[in-house]
Design an enzyme around this catalytic site. Structure first.
Site, PDB file in Angstrom:
ATOM      1  N   TRP A  42       0.834  -1.191   0.000  1.00  0.00           N
ATOM      2  CA  TRP A  42       0.000   0.000   0.000  1.00  0.00           C
ATOM      3  C   TRP A  42       0.876   1.252   0.000  1.00  0.00           C
ATOM      4  CZ3 TRP A  42      -4.696  -1.285  -1.110  1.00  0.00           C
ATOM      5  CH2 TRP A  42      -5.302  -2.414  -0.553  1.00  0.00           C
ATOM      6  N   TRP A 100      -5.543   1.655   2.931  1.00  0.00           N
ATOM      7  CA  TRP A 100      -6.931   1.785   3.381  1.00  0.00           C
ATOM      8  C   TRP A 100      -7.022   2.455   4.754  1.00  0.00           C
ATOM      9  CZ3 TRP A 100      -8.381  -0.399   7.976  1.00  0.00           C
ATOM     10  CH2 TRP A 100      -7.572  -1.421   8.480  1.00  0.00           C
ATOM     11  N   TRP A 123     -14.055  -0.674   5.402  1.00  0.00           N
ATOM     12  CA  TRP A 123     -12.845  -0.310   4.663  1.00  0.00           C
ATOM     13  C   TRP A 123     -12.056  -1.556   4.279  1.00  0.00           C
ATOM     14  CZ3 TRP A 123     -10.757   3.576   2.073  1.00  0.00           C
ATOM     15  CH2 TRP A 123     -11.357   4.828   2.184  1.00  0.00           C
TER      16      TRP A 123
END
Length: 208
Positions: A42, A100, A123
């Site tokens: 991420w 996220w 989420w």
């Protein structure tokens, strides 16, 4: 049971499921439910480029009308329609490839109905790391979602005044092709939706 009653019961059931997850996983808001997802690459907000992308998403300046409408509604009212919440979350995690947890924290800080269990569980559902997650490769197309759920662009026009003078056809067409001189005050897209989708799928494939 009526359709409305069935839908209500379903949502109550989902809320209770979220609280079950949170009770047994008190770090649900900051730790992936499925441990292997803690290694997914991420994007973090610790570099200037990602910080700018995240700031644009928070303020509704992504260049994607439905996402921007939702994020501006959230900032102004503390609320956002559930459908748009999913689209905005998908855009952050799949098109921008940002963590996220950044979005979860922003929603927690801004939503008046933020729920300690539902917020992180939902989420993680969108991100693909949750207990009952949508597959990572399920990526909401915000243009298609706009055409389907805001066909006349009333919601978009309400929250994105830069596009209010355009017809619904022009708004939905421009979401794919760009607006140019039709709406010079509206920001250009942060990323190409098709290309960013392909990059997200490639990132998932490489990680897997």
């Amino acid at each position: 049971m009526t359709t409305d009653a069935t839908r209500f019961a379903t949502e109550v059931g989902w809320r209770e499921f979220c609280w079950h997850l949170a009770f047994h996983n008190p770090e649900l808001h900051e730790k992936e439910f499925r441990a292997e997802w803690s290694h997914f690459p991420w994007g973090k907000a610790d570099n200037p480029e990602n910080k700018e992308l995240f700031h644009a998403w928070c303020r509704g300046l992504t260049g994607v009308p439905l996402v921007d409408a939702g994020m501006r509604e959230l900032w102004e009212t503390g609320y956002m329609h559930n459908r748009v919440r999913m689209v905005a979350a998908s855009y952050l995690t799949k098109n921008l490839l940002l963590d996220w947890k950044l979005g979860e924290k922003w929603f927690w800080d801004t939503l008046v109905d933020a729920d300690l269990a539902s917020n992180p569980a939902n989420w993680q559902w969108v991100a693909g790391s949750g207990a009952d997650a949508a597959p990572y490769f399920r990526i909401f197309n915000p243009v298609t979602q706009g055409k389907k759920f805001d066909e006349e662009a009333r919601y978009i026009k309400r929250w994105v005044p830069e596009l209010a003078h355009l017809s619904a056809v022009e708004i939905h067409r421009g979401a794919e092709q760009g607006y140019g001189v039709l709406a010079p005050d509206y920001p250009s897209p942060l990323v190409d939706l098709k290309l960013s989708r392909e990059e997200a799928l490639a990132a998932y494939s490489d990680w897997k």
